[in-house]
Enzyme design. Structure first.
Site, PDB file in Angstrom:
ATOM      1  N   GLU A 137       0.839  -1.211   0.000  1.00 40.09           N
ATOM      2  CA  GLU A 137       0.000   0.000   0.000  1.00 40.09           C
ATOM      3  C   GLU A 137       0.872   1.259   0.000  1.00 40.09           C
ATOM      4  OE1 GLU A 137      -3.242   0.028  -0.579  1.00 40.09           O
ATOM      5  OE2 GLU A 137      -3.136  -2.147  -0.609  1.00 40.09           O
ATOM      6  N   TRP A 141       1.613   1.762  -3.333  1.00 42.99           N
ATOM      7  CA  TRP A 141       0.503   2.306  -4.140  1.00 42.99           C
ATOM      8  C   TRP A 141       0.592   3.831  -4.135  1.00 42.99           C
ATOM      9  CZ3 TRP A 141      -2.918   1.089  -7.742  1.00 42.99           C
ATOM     10  CH2 TRP A 141      -3.251  -0.250  -7.945  1.00 42.99           C
ATOM     11  N   TRP A 177     -21.697  11.975 -19.062  1.00 44.35           N
ATOM     12  CA  TRP A 177     -22.100  12.173 -17.660  1.00 44.35           C
ATOM     13  C   TRP A 177     -23.447  12.886 -17.594  1.00 44.35           C
ATOM     14  CZ3 TRP A 177     -19.110   9.140 -15.128  1.00 44.35           C
ATOM     15  CH2 TRP A 177     -17.771   9.004 -15.468  1.00 44.35           C
ATOM     16  N   ASN A 224     -10.720   3.124   3.163  1.00 52.44           N
ATOM     17  CA  ASN A 224     -10.433   2.887   1.741  1.00 52.44           C
ATOM     18  C   ASN A 224     -11.495   2.034   1.041  1.00 52.44           C
ATOM     19  OD1 ASN A 224      -8.696   2.900  -0.672  1.00 52.44           O
ATOM     20  ND2 ASN A 224      -8.550   0.714  -0.238  1.00 52.44           N
ATOM     21  N   TRP A 272     -16.572  11.771 -12.437  1.00 54.92           N
ATOM     22  CA  TRP A 272     -15.642  11.431 -11.358  1.00 54.92           C
ATOM     23  C   TRP A 272     -14.948  12.685 -10.807  1.00 54.92           C
ATOM     24  CZ3 TRP A 272     -10.524  12.725 -12.227  1.00 54.92           C
ATOM     25  CH2 TRP A 272     -10.134  12.914 -13.555  1.00 54.92           C
ATOM     26  N   TRP A 318      -9.960   8.084  -7.946  1.00 54.96           N
ATOM     27  CA  TRP A 318     -11.176   8.421  -8.700  1.00 54.96           C
ATOM     28  C   TRP A 318     -11.126   7.882 -10.116  1.00 54.96           C
ATOM     29  CZ3 TRP A 318     -15.880   9.571  -7.264  1.00 54.96           C
ATOM     30  CH2 TRP A 318     -16.074   9.946  -5.942  1.00 54.96           C
TER      31      TRP A 318
END
Ligand SMILES: Cc1cc2nc3c(=O)[nH]c(=O)nc-3n(C[C@H](O)[C@H](O)[C@H](O)COP(=O)(O)OP(=O)(O)OC[C@H]3O[C@@H](n4cnc5c(N)ncnc54)[C@H](O)[C@@H]3O)c2cc1C
Length: 477
Positions: free
Chosen positions: A276, A279, A307, A342, A360, A383
């Protein structure tokens, strides 16, 4: 070594330990003048705001106290960074400016221009790395391209030798002080006018010492079960270090050193935790190589996604009133604490982008305002992952089912009951889909749907089909 004064320009590196630029300034010799310049204009639309500014205020307050204890003074200035640095050089007689590097597009451009301007003026400039394990320009694929997928990125970097944290020799530091120079922290007006931020005080203890305390507490126990517990929002199974890492109250070198010192990384929990941390590194890698991604999808075919842009839908989502309990719990946790788990970030973003067909970027913007850990790299990656349009993104056709997610990761409904008290008497069987409960059960639980708690904002099946149809249009174009 020389006696020239060094300006230490602090940004997202608000700590004394393991601070590369600070140690470089100490080694250079001469007095050090640490300064924080509030230059929000330079970040344009992505200047820190809301909850993040509250965290910044508290972090600076704490850093100021730490410098004081070491005989130093943290100076504050407000305005254009280059103009302020030049004025500071003139008034203090500084001959050097040192800082730790940043990786967001606007910062990189600005820092490069400042470096050139100061060097042209005969000032010695040095920039260091203090916030990443591997800076983005040091990692590329075999063909010299940036990574867009996490696993090969991780394979490339995982065996690299880790730099230890930098030992900062504060005892030999000599600080410049001048009570009449600069302004006060309060003059930066970082605290939002809205009293909302006062709630945050109850959840965060903002200092370099507390970051280390949280890390030690996490490594003492939760990390062992991190592999499974990190997905359970009602369990304190994660480290909650994100805002501290973002503002640099702790650095990844410190985290990795302690992780290695206390655990065997062949064990599942510690290894997943390390992944992580990487990440975060991957997110910086993507942002560095694709600096336009906070505002545009990495995968260009999504640029004209159809959208719906419905303000009322967006508002219901923001307020935690979508009628999907796990989503509403997450959105309320966020507004109350400035942080969201998360797993729940993934669920709420999926609902907004897929079931509700909202851009988004509107979700990212709300997170940007309300998260204490709002981070351009990780927020954009998260996102775009949910929107299916970014690096290593979830394919658009994979649509989270909020009920299944709720049952799997909040099986007793404790998380929902904590954050959505209207549902606290609903039996566990129906907690993630109260509309399935017989009227008598709802009545007994004191919860009338549509009155006390909303009906689902969209039927799951309908939302799913609508999202897939929109995706098909993009695929066909
Ligand atoms: C839609 C969405 C938006 C997000 N926005 C942000 C954001 O603005 N700022 C932010 O720091 N994280 C963001 N994340 C990533 C992740 O949710 C948080 O980093 C994590 O929840 C922080 O909690 P923790 O410190 O307890 O994490 P832990 O599980 O303890 O992980 C340790 C550290 O690893 C890093 N990390 C963990 N997961 C991720 C991830 N998926 N991506 C990047 N880094 C990660 C963080 O620095 C974190 O502090 C987002 C995720 C999603 C899905």
């Amino acid at each position: 070594m020389s006696n020239k004064l060094t300006i230490l320009w602090l940004r997202q590196d608000l700590r004394l330990n393991d601070n590369s630029a600070l140690q470089a300034a100490i080694e250079a010799g001469g007095p050090i003048l640490p300064v924080y310049i509030d230059d929000r204009e330079a970040m344009g639309d992505w200047a820190p705001t809301g909850a993040s500014l509250w965290f910044l205020h508290r972090a600076l307050e704490s850093l100021e106290a730490s410098f004081k204890k070491s005989g130093g003074q943290l100076f504050y200035l407000k305005g254009d960074s280059l103009a302020e640095l030049k004025a500071l050089i003139d008034s203090s007689g500084a001959g050097r400016v040192y800082w730790n590097r940043r990786y967001e597009g606007p910062h990189r451009e600005r820092d490069a221009a400042i470096k050139k301007a100061l060097r042209d003026a005969g000032i010695e400039v040095k920039s260091c790395n203090t916030s990443l394990l591997n800076e983005p320009h040091t990692v590329s694929t075999g063909s010299g391209q940036p990574y867009k997928v996490y696993t090969p990125y991780w394979r490339n970097v995982k065996e690299r030798k880790l730099e230890p944290p930098v030992e900062v020799d504060l005892k030999t530091a000599d600080f410049y002080t001048n009570k009449s120079m600069g302004c006060q922290l309060e003059d930066l007006k970082l605290l939002p006018d809205h009293p909302w931020h006062r709630k945050l005080e109850a959840y965060w203890d903002v200092s370099e010492e507390s970051a280390m305390k949280y890390l030690d507490k996490f490594l003492a126990e939760p990390v062992a079960a991190y592999d499974t517990d990190r997905d359970l929002p009602r369990v304190a199974g994660t480290s909650r270090l994100s805002p501290y890492l973002h503002w640099g109250l702790i650095g990844p070198r410190q985290v990795m050193e302690r992780l290695h010192a206390t655990h065997d990384l062949r064990e599942q929990g510690p290894q997943t935790y390390a992944k992580e941390i990487y990440w975060r590194e991957f997110a910086y890698n993507v942002l560095y190589h694709f600096p336009h991604t906070p505002d545009a999808p990495l995968q260009e075919k999504y640029a004209d996604f159809p959208w719906e842009y419905d303000k009322s839908v967006l508002k219901q989502w923001q307020q935690g009133r979508t009628g999907y309990p796990i989503v509403d719990a997450g959105m309320r946790e966020l507004y109350e604490t400035g942080w969201m788990h998360n797993r729940v970030r993934m669920i709420v973003s999926s609902l907004l982008v897929k079931h509700l067909l909202q851009d988004w970027r509107d979700g990212a913007r709300w997170f940007w305002d309300t998260l204490v850990d709002a981070d351009l790299a990780s927020n954009t990656l998260g996102w775009q992952w949910s929107g299916g349009c970014g690096a290593d993104a979830a394919p658009y056709f994979r649509i989270f089912n909020p009920m299944t997610q709720g049952k799997k990761f909040d099986p007793d409904g404790d998380y929902v009951k904590h954050w959505v008290p209207e549902l606290k008497h609903i039996p566990t069987k129906f907690i993630h889909e109260p509309w399935e409960a017989p009227p008598s059960v709802l009545e007994q639980a004191g919860c009338q749907l549509g009155e006390d708690y909303p009906e689902p904002i969209i039927d799951h099946k309908k939302g799913r089909e609508r999202a897939l149809a929109a995706f098909d249009k993009v695929k066909a174009s």
